[in-house]
Design a protein around this motif. Structure first.
Motif, PDB file in Angstrom:
ATOM      1  N   UNK A 184      56.537  25.843 -23.147  1.00 60.97           N
ATOM      2  CA  UNK A 184      55.162  25.504 -22.425  1.00 60.97           C
ATOM      3  C   UNK A 184      55.973  25.761 -20.895  1.00 60.97           C
ATOM      4  N   UNK A 185      57.074  25.234 -20.554  1.00 64.46           N
ATOM      5  CA  UNK A 185      57.662  25.278 -19.218  1.00 64.46           C
ATOM      6  C   UNK A 185      57.541  26.739 -18.888  1.00 64.46           C
ATOM      7  N   UNK A 186      58.180  27.756 -19.752  1.00 66.76           N
ATOM      8  CA  UNK A 186      58.355  28.967 -19.580  1.00 66.76           C
ATOM      9  C   UNK A 186      57.202  29.682 -19.261  1.00 66.76           C
ATOM     10  N   UNK A 187      56.192  29.208 -20.087  1.00 63.58           N
ATOM     11  CA  UNK A 187      54.876  30.101 -19.685  1.00 63.58           C
ATOM     12  C   UNK A 187      54.076  29.768 -18.595  1.00 63.58           C
ATOM     13  N   UNK A 188      54.038  28.604 -18.325  1.00 64.87           N
ATOM     14  CA  UNK A 188      53.533  27.856 -17.215  1.00 64.87           C
ATOM     15  C   UNK A 188      54.220  28.459 -16.073  1.00 64.87           C
ATOM     16  N   UNK A 189      55.482  28.381 -16.022  1.00 64.87           N
ATOM     17  CA  UNK A 189      56.148  28.859 -14.810  1.00 64.87           C
ATOM     18  C   UNK A 189      56.119  30.513 -14.540  1.00 64.87           C
ATOM     19  N   UNK A 190      56.156  31.129 -15.674  1.00 61.31           N
ATOM     20  CA  UNK A 190      55.984  32.289 -15.727  1.00 61.31           C
ATOM     21  C   UNK A 190      54.660  32.853 -14.998  1.00 61.31           C
ATOM     22  N   UNK A 191      53.516  31.975 -15.515  1.00 59.64           N
ATOM     23  CA  UNK A 191      52.145  32.414 -14.662  1.00 59.64           C
ATOM     24  C   UNK A 191      52.544  31.948 -13.214  1.00 59.64           C
ATOM     25  N   UNK A 192      53.038  30.982 -12.968  1.00 61.64           N
ATOM     26  CA  UNK A 192      53.276  30.881 -11.496  1.00 61.64           C
ATOM     27  C   UNK A 192      54.224  31.838 -10.815  1.00 61.64           C
ATOM     28  N   UNK A 193      55.100  32.492 -11.446  1.00 60.08           N
ATOM     29  CA  UNK A 193      55.672  33.517 -10.779  1.00 60.08           C
ATOM     30  C   UNK A 193      54.787  34.747 -10.544  1.00 60.08           C
ATOM     31  N   UNK A 194      54.014  34.879 -11.650  1.00 57.28           N
ATOM     32  CA  UNK A 194      53.273  36.106 -11.377  1.00 57.28           C
ATOM     33  C   UNK A 194      52.302  35.961 -10.026  1.00 57.28           C
TER      34      UNK A 194
ATOM     35  N   UNK B 150      54.280  18.296 -19.171  1.00 56.91           N
ATOM     36  CA  UNK B 150      53.761  19.564 -19.575  1.00 56.91           C
ATOM     37  C   UNK B 150      52.206  19.656 -19.180  1.00 56.91           C
ATOM     38  N   UNK B 151      51.807  18.486 -19.542  1.00 61.31           N
ATOM     39  CA  UNK B 151      50.284  18.623 -19.172  1.00 61.31           C
ATOM     40  C   UNK B 151      50.007  19.044 -17.723  1.00 61.31           C
TER      41      UNK B 151
ATOM     42  N   UNK C 165      48.152  22.802 -13.756  1.00 59.00           N
ATOM     43  CA  UNK C 165      48.415  23.725 -12.537  1.00 59.00           C
ATOM     44  C   UNK C 165      48.531  25.248 -12.813  1.00 59.00           C
ATOM     45  N   UNK C 166      49.000  25.648 -14.110  1.00 55.61           N
ATOM     46  CA  UNK C 166      48.956  26.984 -14.337  1.00 55.61           C
ATOM     47  C   UNK C 166      47.664  27.426 -14.335  1.00 55.61           C
TER      48      UNK C 166
ATOM     49  N   UNK D 190      47.534  13.762  -7.757  1.00 58.25           N
ATOM     50  CA  UNK D 190      47.293  13.007  -9.114  1.00 58.25           C
ATOM     51  C   UNK D 190      48.323  13.563 -10.155  1.00 58.25           C
ATOM     52  N   UNK D 191      48.388  14.903 -10.555  1.00 56.30           N
ATOM     53  CA  UNK D 191      49.003  15.654 -11.325  1.00 56.30           C
ATOM     54  C   UNK D 191      50.589  14.975 -11.121  1.00 56.30           C
ATOM     55  N   UNK D 192      51.121  15.267  -9.864  1.00 53.18           N
ATOM     56  CA  UNK D 192      52.573  14.795  -9.768  1.00 53.18           C
ATOM     57  C   UNK D 192      52.662  13.549 -10.128  1.00 53.18           C
ATOM     58  N   UNK D 193      51.602  12.514  -9.937  1.00 54.64           N
ATOM     59  CA  UNK D 193      51.817  11.080 -10.122  1.00 54.64           C
ATOM     60  C   UNK D 193      52.260  10.945 -11.815  1.00 54.64           C
ATOM     61  N   UNK D 194      51.238  11.679 -12.346  1.00 55.38           N
ATOM     62  CA  UNK D 194      51.413  11.758 -13.811  1.00 55.38           C
ATOM     63  C   UNK D 194      52.716  12.397 -14.347  1.00 55.38           C
ATOM     64  N   UNK D 195      53.003  13.463 -13.890  1.00 54.65           N
ATOM     65  CA  UNK D 195      54.117  14.178 -14.011  1.00 54.65           C
ATOM     66  C   UNK D 195      55.509  13.147 -13.826  1.00 54.65           C
ATOM     67  N   UNK D 196      55.471  12.296 -12.700  1.00 54.07           N
ATOM     68  CA  UNK D 196      56.415  11.624 -12.356  1.00 54.07           C
ATOM     69  C   UNK D 196      56.677  10.471 -13.320  1.00 54.07           C
ATOM     70  N   UNK D 197      55.541   9.834 -13.783  1.00 56.18           N
ATOM     71  CA  UNK D 197      55.926   8.860 -14.963  1.00 56.18           C
ATOM     72  C   UNK D 197      56.732   9.039 -15.867  1.00 56.18           C
ATOM     73  N   UNK D 198      56.879  10.616 -16.312  1.00 58.78           N
ATOM     74  CA  UNK D 198      57.644  10.738 -17.339  1.00 58.78           C
ATOM     75  C   UNK D 198      59.164  11.152 -16.771  1.00 58.78           C
ATOM     76  N   UNK D 199      58.854  11.995 -15.366  1.00 57.55           N
ATOM     77  CA  UNK D 199      60.143  12.730 -14.959  1.00 57.55           C
ATOM     78  C   UNK D 199      61.048  11.342 -14.594  1.00 57.55           C
TER      79      UNK D 199
END
Lengths: 490, 102, 171, 538, 698
Positions: free
Chosen positions: E388-398, E485-486, E491-492, E107-116
């Motif tokens: 936002x992207x940075x922070x969330x990705x950073x979380x993912x990386x951690x 970003x949402x 996901x973060x 579902x999240x990716x669907x949402x994301x894709x609407x913009x992407x």
């Protein structure tokens, strides 16, 4: 009337008498009203019809007439029907042809009737002399008919070839017959059978078998005695070719069956082997040689050779079923072969010879009906249902399988596949090539229409509902077998 | 050897037959070829007559009568054909009669 | 002995004349040899008690057929020899060889059959109401073989018509 | 026998197209649209009258249904004997449906000699249906051969470049096979006579005949040649690519969808039940030929540059799969084989139609001529995708059901065979996807492709039934499988008694030494009630 | 709960609507709404179902819709059975977890894709959502399927969708190639899978998971030999290897990055590629009876993990790094299942779904921001532009690096722990991999977000030029829209918190997830399999903690090394590679224990990584391509064979007939005497034949 001859004897040869009388009338009319083609045709056809009717008088009969020289049985009747019908069809298709070629109808019809007469004696003769004289009556008529187009060198040549080789093969045949007579002291088929039964066949008889086989092989155009056929078929007037390939062949088969089945059952193993080889050679060479022909008549000649090969299967098998299936095949062969030739005749117009394959090009556009009928004839010759040729082949090959001649059947089957290649070539020319000449559409006169109608009717009806033919053929074969069976009993 | 059996006649007939055969096969003049065929028929006739003599019935001789009749008929027709041919081609050489082949 | 002598003489004559028929370059000579050959055969028939046949052999063959031949030979008499042109594909020699081979086979089989095998069954001569060869033959022809005889007449008619049709010059 | 109902349904189905053909004879060849309407009308009518086969078929009975029987050639024992079971009813429905589609698809594709074209198509239709309904061997053979002629013309007249060669090749190949088969038929016929004293071509009686092994062996070979050429099995397949490539679209569709099924139908209807022992003896041979066919067909397909030829070779591969399932001689395998026959008809038929669509627009089949068609013809690409997936056996689509049944069926017999056959899954994906990529994906390089119109309404009408069938069989094949139940049982009872105890169908087997009188009575007792075999199983 | 069949069906309906009507008629918004709505509904239903599942005693519910394949008799190992496949769906803890993951992340990716995907033209946009929905349909079918074959429906279906989505930009040759490759390589796996299924049926007479597990639980564990269960497992594992991109069939996954990034996130990270792990977990009972195969699974997993990680070290394409990371993490999961820790594998599957989806979406955001630029060398300093992207990705990386208390730590640590118990060698490999993972992930973060901006075009543009390099105007790196970003933020949160469901006992947790999942891994009636699991040796909490600490240290070491190389001494890595600097070699030597490689260790590793990359490209991939080439060659050979030999034979017969025909025509010379000779020859031949037959006696 000589002593010992009764009126009954003449009664039994009523069909032949009618035919002879008719022939004489035609000859007279030809002198009296030389240009009245329609009348001549009418009288000739009437003669044939009368003959057919009188043949059917004797249906179911199984007797010998004329002091044991002629048999009046279903076998003879079957063949008489065939030859009379083929003569009739030939005459019908000849009418327009004679007009185009400017030939004299009187002599022509007379000769056809005489040839038919000969054939009828071949069908019913049960004595070597009767058979021989019938054969010669037919052959001499054909020699003349083949050369009937006098100004045409091809026709001359055909006549010369047929005549010389015919006479030559006659010598061979007679030599064989003389040996049989020498060995048995009689010319009656029944007598021969009796004389030969119960003793091991001498080499002289085998020699006679070979010589008679060669002589008959010539008449039915079996390989290697076939070589006259393509040339003669090509050169002779087309309706004559048609008659030659059907009537003459059928009658020769009748004679062949009479001689071998009725007179020589004692050496059945020997002649069966002989005809095995002949059958295989004939169908194979006939078909393969036909593959690359560019002349339609010549191709049909080879096709007819191949069909003789198939027919020989019935002889090889030699059983009642074999003979019956062979008769069935002859019955259907009559329609399809004559039909095909009728189309070739119809192609002949004042400016077009029409017997080259390429002349058929685009026939579909010029005359869809002709193309369609030719398609059916070709399919029938190739043995594709729902045409009669299929039913004929099924029974012929079936007889071989039944009698254990499986390899013969396999070879025949392979051959019939090969044959389709060239039959389909005809179809290709008619349906898939461009017009050879943007000529006017083919016009069938009334006679030709009737001829084609009968041919197509026979081809289709016997393909879908062959019961009638089967019954007749079985009955006919039965009398042939029955005759030899009574011989065996005696 | 001195007693003449039907075999002698038969062998004579065979020899005559073969001579006829050879004539048919090697000559180029149609008329001569035709005559050679007549020789073959005569061979047959000799055979038949000899056998008729041996088996003591006349059927063979009757047969010969018919053979002769046929030979006559064939001769008439054959010579007619040769004449017709000659009118067209001015030849009786059999080797020149191969318009139709293969 | 005499029979044998006559037989061998006649045989030599018949065969010799036959060979002459097929070897003479001149057609007319050939026809003459053929007549002689037929006459010799007629003599042979007499030896074989077939007097009637001997007669018709002379009448029909020598008198009828051969005359016909002569007519034709005269009619088609050409400037050039008919043997002039030879097709290279003709198989004359093979034919010669085959004829010889067939002769050998025929003769061999016949000789062998007559020496080794039983002679063929001799059917009793049919009781015939007349005596003498000619009468007997006539009787047979007009009783038992009447029908073929009639057919033969038709055949001769056909031949006649045919000969006329073929030989007649178109106007 | 049930469902007789005194109504000649099968004859009606069989002859409706023929009536159409005859009617067309009397229409002027210049009024082309009238001809088209009549042809289409009769095709649709033919389909409609065949629908009762679906609805009225009794799936539980082991009897032949809709039987019609009368004398044809009594002197040789041939009869006009027609009837169906589940198996043949499905194939008839397939034939009538594909007939409609093929005829409809030709509307604009055929502009020359329109009249003959439709006549031939309709005659072909009659021939095909006749072969499926015939229960008399001679009748079957007649129809079997009758089909050749119109097909020959369809290829030879309306085909592409090399049409004459292809047409004659098609004809002769099939003919050679079938005439040899004819000898086999005759051998059975005479053997039956020898045993019983009766002459008959009645298949149902042959189904109860026990022939000696030697004879069976030879007859099997003869039948095999006839049917294998038609299937076509490696190495008798070479006519197929030529015929398919050069045939007009409708011809290819019919050829692939129905004509090839004749061969497999023949095997199941004739070879297997009439010659059980020989069948068992030949299993390894046939299986290996099938496996070779599967792999070989796929490999050769991969090398093709011609779109249609590629699909044609894929047919070789698929039909190898069909044969494999059949010769598993297990109910699952045979069922799968039959289902796969229908699937192949649907998917390969559709693929040929698809090729026909672009061929009609561009007049070339070279794959390299295309590319990027997804861009210009999205709907077309979508349909093509579904059919590609159906062809390579994607679950939820029809191909999967067939493949899985076949492979499962053969797996329990021999694991190695199954493993080899399963490579076809991979190879099939490879060549089909590659084809898809080369034609549909990429950029539109060829300027001729830029303006191609997408599917029109008529083309949609041809594809819609196939799409529906593909999904239907993929998701809910039960109605189809149920219909095959008793048909498969009939075969199993003969060839693999492990699944069906002998004589479970109530058919008295003809022993060679049984006296004829008793025997005929027993064999003729077709009307007696028979107990359903595995009534409870389903 | 009988509605669970609706869960897959809803996205299916969405796909059908969009596919049949949308592509032609719908606007972008409508299509997106339909897609998202169906997914949202599916998510809701999943939640409801999950909650209901928690309330069930047996933690299992099966819904049978209809017969798919009705029973047909078929021989099995134990007599004649019936081959039968119902349309049946099963909800149990494992599938419950999976549907939540699929619907949630989906579902999240669907949402994301609407913009992407907004740049796409309308048709492509709708098509994309259609495919995405279709994928969810198949994926949910896969996880809910109650029999092997229903699972196989999903299994193949997701392959199809993967094919379609990878090749979404079909006009790119590389994309369509990649799609095709994915499908075909997957098919190779499927080949094994279906054979496995056939063997399952043959052995057990059923293809229902539960029944198979039941039956298998009564069979002896194949410790000594390689029995039928081992064969089944091995074949099934082949399928898993294909689907989950393990050695040797992993080659398709990196290429699959040709697809749009949301696709990579959903299919090639979170869901589809884990299907193999799921499948092995689904058949835990079977695998437990095949210890030899378990070893194979673990080994393949560990080796894949290591190998992919080493390759990941040197990649500069942001998505490629993530792709190899995915391969590596999947290896981890297989390692877990291979050592019997099915729950740990599933646990890692879940956490990985969160953080890898996050990372992919983040990278998508970056790519979006960088105007489709994927090369990290051309990025840098992006944290200033897209916080936002940075922070969330950073979380993912951690999270992926395994730093507590982020989710990756718990799942990865559970795996390491269980591996340690089972096999020290594999544990070693796993630990090394963990370090590398931390390194390359942070290398990614550092190269992308830290340092100076190295990208093209925009700087230039800022200085006045108005570059129109692309179709549209690009205004420099920027934060993505809210719709993108949402999902990142959600996901973060997941990536951070998902681990708490599996806090191990050593840390005072109850390892809730393991207990929750356990019913899925045992046969219901037989508890001895479960007992076997319980009988696994335990270490003391202390030792466990020590291991934990060690793995954390390894992770941190990796991070710090990355920091060292890519932030503190920027360019060092490049210079290292270029100059082979001695100092750093010494520094870096500490990271690796292999003293034999001494001073050149890192270089060696780098080189070998590069080498492996080359090997991967040239050899492994080459082997695949080579196999492709070989197949083509074979196909060409077959083609030639067909044309010239098989067909040639046929034509030869025709040729012979024709030549024969010409021969006979030549015989037909037209010379009468030759004809007579032929006749005479016939007579002669026949007489001779009889003479020979009679007197020579043939």
């Amino acid at each position: 009337m000589p002593a010992g001859f009764s009126a009954l004897d003449f009664y039994y040869i009523l069909p032949e008498l009618l035919l002879t009388g008719g022939a004489m009338v035609v000859l007279l009319l030809a002198v009296l009203t030389p240009r009245n083609d329609n009348l001549l045709l009418g009288v000739s056809l009437g003669t044939l019809v009368a003959s057919v009717l009188s043949v059917s008088l004797f249906s179911g009969l199984d007797v010998t007439a004329a002091r044991g020289l002629l048999a009046v049985d279903s076998f003879a009747a079957f063949f008489k029907f065939i030859v009379l019908l083929s003569a009739g069809l030939t005459m019908l298709m000849s009418a327009p042809y004679l007009r185009v070629e400017g030939l004299k109808a009187g002599e022509y019809y007379f000769l056809i009737l005489c040839a038919t007469l000969g054939m009828m004696f071949m069908a019913s003769g049960v004595d070597l002399i009767t058979l021989f004289i019938g054969l010669e009556t037919m052959a001499v008529s054909f020699y003349i008919l083949a050369g009937f187009l006098k100004p045409n060198p091809r026709s001359n040549e055909a006549a010369v070839k047929y005549f010389l080789l015919g006479a030559f093969s006659l010598g061979v045949l007679l030599y064989g017959m003389s040996l049989v007579y020498g060995a048995t002291g009689t010319t009656s088929l029944q007598g021969i059978a009796v004389a030969l039964s119960g003793q091991s066949p001498s080499m002289v008889i085998v020699l006679a078998v070979v010589l008679i086989g060669a002589g008959m092989g010539f008449k039915i155009a079996a390989v290697p005695f076939h070589m006259w056929a393509p040339d003669v078929y090509e050169g002779a007037p087309t309706p004559v070719t048609a008659f030659l390939s059907v009537g003459s062949k059928a009658a020769s088969f009748a004679m062949l069956l009479r001689i071998f089945v009725e007179a020589l059952p004692a050496v059945a193993a020997d002649w069966s082997a002989l005809f095995w080889v002949l059958a295989v050679l004939t169908m194979t060479l006939g078909n393969i040689a036909a593959l690359t022909q560019s002349n339609l008549k010549r191709m049909l000649a080879y096709s007819s050779i191949a069909h003789a090969g198939y027919l020989l299967i019935g002889v090889v098998v030699g059983t009642e079923r074999g003979v019956a299936s062979m008769l069935v095949y002859l019955g259907v062969y009559l329609f399809m072969q004559l039909g095909a030739f009728a189309i070739v005749v119809a192609m002949r117009r004042s400016d077009v010879v029409g017997d080259e394959l390429k002349d058929l090009g685009g026939l579909f556009r010029r005359s869809p009906a002709a193309a369609f009928m030719m398609l059916l004839f070709m399919l029938s010759l190739g043995g594709i249902p729902p045409t009669a040729g299929f039913m004929g082949k099924v029974w012929l090959f079936g007889a071989a399988v039944d009698a254990g001649f499986v390899w013969l059947a396999v070879i025949a089957v392979a051959n019939s596949a090969v044959s389709l290649y060239y039959y389909l070539r005809v179809v290709v020319f008619m349906w898939m090539h461009e017009d050879a000449q943007p000529g006017s559409p083919l016009v069938f006169g009334p006679a030709m229409t009737v001829a084609l109608g009968i041919a197509i009717l026979g081809t289709v009806v016997f393909g879908i509902y062959p019961q009638l033919l089967f019954e007749q053929a079985q009955a006919a074969a039965g009398t042939l077998e029955g005759f030899s069976a009574t011989v065996a009993l005696r | 050897m001195m007693e003449i059996t039907p075999a002698h006649y038969t062998i004579l007939s065979a020899a005559l037959f073969s001579v006829g055969l050879i004539g048919v096969l090697v000559r180029r003049n149609i008329i001569i070829i035709f005559m050679a065929i007549e020789l073959m028929l005569n061979a047959v006739n000799i055979n038949l007559v000899a056998y008729a003599n041996e088996v003591e019935n006349l059927v063979g001789q009757v047969f010969v009568v018919f053979v002769i009749a046929v030979a006559a008929a064939e001769a008439a027709v054959g010579l007619g054909i040769i004449l017709a041919l000659f009118r067209n081609k001015e030849t009786v050489n059999i080797d020149e009669m191969n318009v139709m082949r293969s | 002995m005499a029979e044998a002598l006559a037989f061998y003489t006649l045989s030599v004559l018949i065969l010799g004349l036959a060979v002459a028929v097929i070897t003479t370059p001149n057609t007319v000579h050939s026809v003459v040899f053929l007549v002689l050959n037929f006459l010799c055969v007629a003599v042979l028939y007499v030896f074989l008690q077939a007097e009637f046949l001997a007669v018709i052999q002379v009448l029909v063959y020598a008198g009828g057929i051969v005359v016909l031949y002569l007519f034709v030979v005269m009619l088609v008499n050409l400037g050039r020899s008919p043997e002039e042109h030879q097709d290279p594909r003709r198989l004359g020699l093979i034919g010669l060889g085959l004829s010889g081979a067939v002769l050998l086979e025929l003769a061999g089989i016949i000789a062998y059959s007559y020496t080794r095998e039983q002679s063929p069954p001799v059917t009793a001569a049919q009781a015939s109401p007349v005596q003498g060869n000619i009468e007997e033959l006539g009787w047979l022809l007009y009783t038992d073989y009447l029908i073929p005889f009639e057919v033969a007449s038709v055949l001769l008619l056909v031949a006649m018509v045919g000969a006329i049709v073929l030989a007649r010059r178109e106007s | 026998m049930s469902n007789t109902a005194n109504f000649p349904l099968l004859s009606l189905i069989m002859f409706t197209p023929l009536v159409g053909a005859v009617l067309l004879l009397f229409v002027s060849k210049h009024s082309e649209d009238t001809i088209r309407w009549i042809a289409n009308g009769f095709a649709v009518l033919g389909f409609l009258v065949s629908l009762p086969l679906w609805f009225w078929l009794d799936v539980a009975t082991t009897d032949w249904q809709f039987v019609e029987k009368m004398d044809w050639i009594p002197s040789i024992g041939a009869q006009y004997f027609v009837g169906v079971d589940g198996f043949s009813s499905l194939l008839i429905l397939l034939a009538t449906l594909m007939g409609v589609i093929a005829i409809l698809s030709s509307w604009t594709a055929i502009t020359e000699r329109v009249k003959e074209y439709y006549i031939f198509l309709l005659v072909l239709q009659t021939g095909m249906i006749g072969a499926f309904v015939a229960l008399d061997f001679l009748l079957f053979f007649v129809f079997w051969e009758v089909m050749l002629v119109p097909m020959y013309f369809l290829i030879g007249i309306w085909g592409s470049s090399n049409r004459l060669y292809s047409a004659i090749k098609f004809f002769l190949f099939t003919l050679v096979g079938s005439v040899v088969m004819l000898l086999g038929i005759l051998a059975v016929y005479f053997y039956y006579h020898e045993v019983t004293g009766d002459y008959t071509f009645d298949i149902t009686k042959f189904h109860a005949l026990n022939m000696p092994f030697d004879l069976q062996w030879w007859v099997f070979l003869a039948f095999f040649l006839g049917f294998a050429v038609k299937v076509p099995m490696f190495p008798f397949h070479t006519w197929l690519p030529d015929a398919h490539t050069d045939a007009p679209t409708a011809g290819s569709v019919i050829l692939a969808a129905v004509l090839l099924k004749m061969g497999t139908y023949g095997f199941i209807r004739f070879s297997l039940p009439i010659l059980p022992e020989a069948t068992q003896a030949f299993v390894p041979w046939v299986v290996w030929l099938s496996i070779i066919g599967i792999i070989y067909g796929a490999l050769v397909a991969m090398a093709q540059r011609d779109w249609k030829r590629l699909v044609a070779y894929s047919s070789v591969s698929h039909m190898g799969m069909v044969m494999l399932g059949m010769f598993a001689l297990t109910p699952v395998g045979v069922t799968g084989s039959i289902v796969q026959q229908i699937n192949h008809g649907v998917s390969t038929g559709a693929l040929f139609l698809l090729v026909g669509v672009v061929y009609e627009r561009r007049h070339t089949r070279e794959i390299s001529e295309y590319g990027g068609l997804s861009k210009v013809m999205p709907a077309y690409a979508a349909v093509f995708l579904v059919m590609t997936m159906s062809s390579i056996g994607l679950p939820t689509l029809n191909g999967f059901i067939g493949e899985i049944l076949i492979l499962q069926g053969i797996f329990v017999v021999n694991k190695v065979w199954a493993a080899f056959a399963a490579t076809g899954i991979v190879l099939g994906a490879a060549y089909m996807l590659w084809l898809y990529q080369r034609t549909m994906f990429g950029t539109v390089d060829n300027p001729k492709n830029e303006k191609l119109p997408d599917l029109n309404l008529r083309e949609w009408a041809t594809f819609t039934p196939l799409l529906i069938l593909a999904v239907w069989i993929g998701l809910y094949p039960k109605p189809f499988l149920d219909r095959l139940d008793t048909s498969v049982d009939r075969v199993m009872a003969r060839v693999n008694s492990a699944y069906m105890p002998l004589n479970a169908l109530g058919q008295g087997a003809v022993e060679p030494n049984t006296p004829p009188k008793v025997l005929t009575l027993e064999v003729d007792s077709g009307d007696t009630a028979r107990t359903p075999v595995r009534g409870g199983a389903r | 709960m009988d509605f669970i069949w609706l869960i897959p069906l809803l996205p299916g309906v969405g796909a059908a609507i969009n596919g049949l009507l949308g592509i032609r008629y719908f606007s972008k918004v409508l299509a997106a709404r339909i897609a998202c709505a169906t997914m949202g509904a599916a998510l809701l239903l999943s939640l409801v179902a999950f909650l209901e599942l928690l309330g069930l005693e047996h933690r299992e519910h099966v819904v049978t819709l209809a017969h798919w394949i009705p029973p047909i008799p078929l021989e099995t190992a134990s007599g004649i059975g019936a081959f039968e496949v119902p349309w049946a769906f099963r909800l149990d803890p494992l599938s419950g977890m999976m549907i939540l993951i699929v619907t949630g992340i989906g579902f999240l990716i669907h949402l994301y894709s609407t913009a992407y995907m907004d740049h796409e033209p309308r048709g492509g946009y709708v098509r994309f959502f259609c495919y995405l929905n279709l994928f969810c349909f198949f994926m949910l079918t896969l996880v809910l399927g109650s029999t092997f074959l229903v699972m196989f429906v999903g299994w193949e279906g997701v392959g199809l969708c993967s094919y379609l989505l990878i090749g979404f930009w079909y006009h790119k040759q590389s994309a369509s190639d990649a799609g095709k490759k994915a499908f075909i390589v997957n098919r190779i796996g499927d080949f094994g899978f279906v054979l496995g299924v056939f063997l399952v049926f043959y052995t057990f007479g059923t293809v229902d998971f539960r029944e198979v597990a039941e039956a298998a639980s009564h069979m002896p564990v194949e410790v000594a030999g390689f029995g039928v269960v081992s064969a089944i497992c091995l074949l099934l594992f082949v399928g898993a290897v294909g689907k989950s991109a393990q050695i040797p069939l992993y080659v398709w996954l990196p290429d699959a990055m040709e697809g749009p990034t949301p696709v990579s996130a959903l299919i090639h990270a979170a869901t589809m590629v884990t299907a193999g792990v799921y499948m092995v977990g689904r058949n835990a009972v079977l695998f437990e009876h095949a210890p030899m195969v378990m070893t194979v699974v673990a080994t393949v997993g560990a080796l894949t993990a290591l190998m992919a990680a080493t390759i990941g070290l040197v990649q500069t394409d942001i998505k490629k790094v993530l792709a190899y990371s995915t391969v590596s993490q999947l290896g981890y999961m297989f390692l877990a299942t291979g050592v019997g820790a099915f729950a740990a594998g599933a646990f890692h599957l879940m956490t990985h779904a969160f953080f890898k989806a996050l990372l992919f979406l983040g990278s998508g955001s970056v790519i979006h921001a960088m105007d489709e630029e994927q090369d990290m060398k051309k990025m840098g300093g992006l944290k200033y532009y897209m916080g936002t992207t940075f922070i969330t990705m950073f979380i993912g990386a951690i999270a992926i690096a395994g730093v507590p208390p982020f989710s990756g730590f718990f799942s990865k640590d559970e795996i390491l722990y269980r591996t340690f118990l089972s096999n020290k060698w594999l544990w070693g490999l796993a630990v090394v991999t963990a370090g590398m993972t931390a390194f390359y992930m942070f290398r990614l973060i550092f190269m992308t977000f830290f340092g100076d901006y190295r990208g093209p075009g925009w700087k230039h543009e800022e200085h006045g030029g108005h570059a129109e390099e692309h179709g549209h105007t690009w205004h420099g790196p920027h934060e993505s829209p809210r719709l993108m970003t949402v999902p990142l933020m959600v996901l973060a949160v997941g990536a951070f918190a998902a681990g708490f469901v599996g806090v191990p006992a050593a840390l005072g947790g109850g390892n809730a997830i393991e207990h929750f999942l356990e019913p899925s891994f045992v046969a219901t009636s037989a508890s001895h399999a479960g007992e076997a699991e319980h009988a696994v040796a335990h270490l003391s909490h202390g030792a466990e903690l020590a291991l934990m600490a060690f793995s954390v240290l390894v992770g941190l070491a990796g991070i710090s090394l990355a920091y060292h190389l890519y932030v503190r001494r920027r360019g060092q890595a490049d210079r290292l590679a270029a100059n082979w600097s001695v100092a750093h070699r010494v520094l870096l030597n500490k990271y690796y224990v292999d003293e034999a490689y001494g001073a050149t260790a890192i270089d060696g590793t780098m080189a070998s990584a590069r080498g492996l990359w080359t090997v991967d490209r040239r050899v492994v991939d080459g082997a695949v391509n080579g196999a492709g080439w070989l197949t083509r060659a074979l196909s060409w050979v077959s083609h030639v064979l067909d044309k010239y030999v098989v067909d040639g034979l046929v034509n030869l017969v025709g040729w012979i007939c024709q030549e024969g025909s010409y021969l006979f025509r030549r015989v037909q010379t037209g010379l009468i005497q030759n004809y007579a000779v032929a006749t005479l020859f016939g007579v002669f031949a026949f007489i001779t034949m009889y003479l020979v037959a009679r007197y020579v006696g043939v």
